[in-house]
Design a protein around this motif. Structure first.
Motif, PDB file in Angstrom:
ATOM      1  N   ALA A 273       0.834  -1.203   0.000  1.00 18.09           N
ATOM      2  CA  ALA A 273       0.000   0.000   0.000  1.00 18.09           C
ATOM      3  C   ALA A 273       0.869   1.253   0.000  1.00 18.09           C
ATOM      4  O   ALA A 273       0.602   2.205  -0.751  1.00 18.09           O
ATOM      5  N   LEU A 274       1.935   1.252   0.820  1.00 15.81           N
ATOM      6  CA  LEU A 274       2.794   2.443   0.879  1.00 15.81           C
ATOM      7  C   LEU A 274       3.565   2.649  -0.415  1.00 15.81           C
ATOM      8  O   LEU A 274       3.771   3.792  -0.840  1.00 15.81           O
ATOM      9  N   ALA A 275       3.952   1.534  -1.080  1.00 11.84           N
ATOM     10  CA  ALA A 275       4.646   1.675  -2.358  1.00 11.84           C
ATOM     11  C   ALA A 275       3.722   2.308  -3.384  1.00 11.84           C
ATOM     12  O   ALA A 275       4.122   3.190  -4.157  1.00 11.84           O
ATOM     13  N   ARG A 276       2.454   1.880  -3.386  1.00  6.72           N
ATOM     14  CA  ARG A 276       1.493   2.494  -4.306  1.00  6.72           C
ATOM     15  C   ARG A 276       1.301   3.967  -3.987  1.00  6.72           C
ATOM     16  O   ARG A 276       1.159   4.800  -4.887  1.00  6.72           O
ATOM     17  N   TYR A 277       1.291   4.268  -2.691  1.00  7.37           N
ATOM     18  CA  TYR A 277       1.132   5.667  -2.280  1.00  7.37           C
ATOM     19  C   TYR A 277       2.307   6.517  -2.761  1.00  7.37           C
ATOM     20  O   TYR A 277       2.110   7.617  -3.306  1.00  7.37           O
ATOM     21  N   ILE A 278       3.537   5.986  -2.598  1.00  8.02           N
ATOM     22  CA  ILE A 278       4.724   6.711  -3.070  1.00  8.02           C
ATOM     23  C   ILE A 278       4.618   6.973  -4.564  1.00  8.02           C
ATOM     24  O   ILE A 278       4.878   8.060  -5.065  1.00  8.02           O
ATOM     25  N   MET A 279       4.196   5.939  -5.302  1.00 10.18           N
ATOM     26  CA  MET A 279       4.057   6.038  -6.759  1.00 10.18           C
ATOM     27  C   MET A 279       3.074   7.147  -7.126  1.00 10.18           C
ATOM     28  O   MET A 279       3.383   8.020  -7.937  1.00 10.18           O
ATOM     29  N   ARG A 280       1.873   7.110  -6.522  1.00 10.83           N
ATOM     30  CA  ARG A 280       0.833   8.086  -6.888  1.00 10.83           C
ATOM     31  C   ARG A 280       1.256   9.486  -6.528  1.00 10.83           C
ATOM     32  O   ARG A 280       1.112  10.422  -7.316  1.00 10.83           O
ATOM     33  N   ARG A 281       1.802   9.646  -5.311  1.00 13.79           N
ATOM     34  CA  ARG A 281       2.201  10.970  -4.862  1.00 13.79           C
ATOM     35  C   ARG A 281       3.306  11.514  -5.768  1.00 13.79           C
ATOM     36  O   ARG A 281       3.276  12.668  -6.181  1.00 13.79           O
ATOM     37  N   GLY A 282       4.275  10.629  -6.110  1.00 17.26           N
ATOM     38  CA  GLY A 282       5.391  11.060  -6.959  1.00 17.26           C
ATOM     39  C   GLY A 282       4.918  11.488  -8.332  1.00 17.26           C
ATOM     40  O   GLY A 282       5.348  12.507  -8.862  1.00 17.26           O
ATOM     41  N   LEU A 283       3.997  10.704  -8.927  1.00 19.28           N
ATOM     42  CA  LEU A 283       3.538  11.037 -10.267  1.00 19.28           C
ATOM     43  C   LEU A 283       2.766  12.344 -10.270  1.00 19.28           C
ATOM     44  O   LEU A 283       2.880  13.148 -11.183  1.00 19.28           O
TER      45      LEU A 283
END
Lengths: 159, 117, 103
Positions: C82-92
């Motif tokens: 979940a946190l990896a997905r969060y990092i991805m979305r926030r970064g994009l």
């Protein structure tokens, strides 16, 4: 492996995990296992046989040996007093010859758990796997290592 | 006799598993960037956790617990590389730079080629 | 030394080592420097905590602890995903807003 055999194996596994080998519990395990197999029927290929079991075992043995080797390698690097001398990270493109999703997933997982390598990304056309190496001396040796080790074994198991 | 042997083996496995966990933690502190730290956390961490679960499996003398511990090891070995891969991919694609000592980066050249000018 | 005393000592030693590992991963969570580093250290911390519970299971002989350990490993995996997905979305998102910003 036929799905009937797989169902029996899953039922026994269920009985073992719940520690209850009564008839009703075995039946319940078979029910859950059968449901799981029905749900996954498109991803489980129906062309296995017991002869393949030996190859799967060889792959598993290779995997556990490499796993221990990788843990010891990490231990050596981490405990090395001069960290800069041993850590030479690099991201290398490794060409893939395996094509299906299952094979690439298995290969990427095994690469992550073997000495000095970590898979980061797969290109969109599934022809290149990007691998991070902890301390790389020679890129050709790294690529040849992956191609002749796990990739060849995985191909044997799947074909 | 066999029981004693299993207990000795379990104790040794337990201590080795704990040592690998400590190595993973030391690696996470000492190594220079996220990707190299990930090597320590995913490999040494998985081996350490797996050895401890194996110690539980060896010392329990109970089929149910034994099978659960073995399934736990398999689960750990399946999920650790997946989470490491996801985290590495997410942080690379969002622009987390590898450390200065990284002497070759094929992924960077690919991303630059694909980027719309 | 008999086997019971040995396993007692071994589990105590293992608990001390694992406590040191927990402290080390907490140090990395505190000093960061980026969110991804913290998530990685958190992932390692769940694995170490799982080992801790396993050692307690051996020490006390209560195998119910094993179920807790496996559930904790599952939870740690889901949290990391979940946190990896969060990092991805926030970064994009940050990249779309301003290409120069490094998340």
């Amino acid at each position: 492996m036929s799905s009937a055999f797989l169902t029996v194996v899953l039922a026994i596994l269920w009985a073992g995990i719940t520690n209850n080998f009564s008839g009703l519990n075995l039946l319940f395990g078979a029910l859950i296992g059968g449901m799981a197999i029905v749900m996954l029927r498109y991803s489980i290929r129906q062309r296995g046989s017991l002869r393949k079991a030996a190859k799967v075992l060889a792959l598993t043995a290779l995997f556990f040996r490499e796993l221990m080797a990788s843990a010891l390698r990490v231990a050596y690097v981490v405990l090395h007093p001069n960290l800069k001398a041993v850590v030479k990270p690099a991201i290398v493109a490794v060409p893939l010859t395996v094509k299906s999703d299952a094979e690439i997933t298995l290969l990427a997982n095994m690469i992550t758990l073997t000495p000095g390598t970590l898979s980061i990304d797969v290109s969109k056309d599934r022809s290149v796997l990007y691998v991070h190496a902890l301390s790389m001396e020679d890129d050709k040796a790294l690529i040849a290592d992956i191609a002749n080790g796990f990739e060849a074994r995985i191909k044997e198991v799947f074909n | 006799m066999i029981v004693d042997l299993a207990l000795y083996l379990g104790g040794v496995l337990l201590v080795f598993g704990a040592l690998f966990c400590l190595l993973a933690a030391v690696g996470v502190i000492r190594l220079p960037d996220l990707y190299t730290r990930m090597h320590a956390a995913s490999k040494a961490g998985a081996v350490g956790g797996g050895l401890i679960l194996l110690a539980v499996a060896v010392t329990c003398f109970d089929t149910g617990v034994f099978l659960r511990a073995i399934v736990g090891i398999l689960f750990l070995l399946l999920t650790t590389p997946i989470s490491a891969h996801l985290l590495a991919r997410a942080s690379y694609l969002t622009g987390y730079k590898p450390s200065e000592s990284t002497h070759r980066d094929d992924l960077k050249t690919r991303l630059e080629q694909n980027r719309p000018a | 030394m008999n086997a019971a005393a040995f396993i007692d000592l071994a589990s105590l030693v293992a608990l001390v080592i694992l406590a040191a590992a927990l402290i080390a991963s907490i140090v990395r969570i505190v000093i960061g420097p980026s969110l991804a580093d913290r998530v990685l250290a958190l992932d390692l911390m769940t694995v170490v905590a799982m080992g801790f519970i396993g050692a307690i299971a051996i020490r006390t002989g209560l195998m119910l602890y094993l179920d807790i350990a496996i559930a904790l490993a599952l939870l740690g995996f889901l949290a990391t995903v979940a946190l990896a997905r969060y990092i991805m979305r926030r970064g994009l998102k940050a990249e779309n807003a301003d290409p120069e910003v490094q998340p």
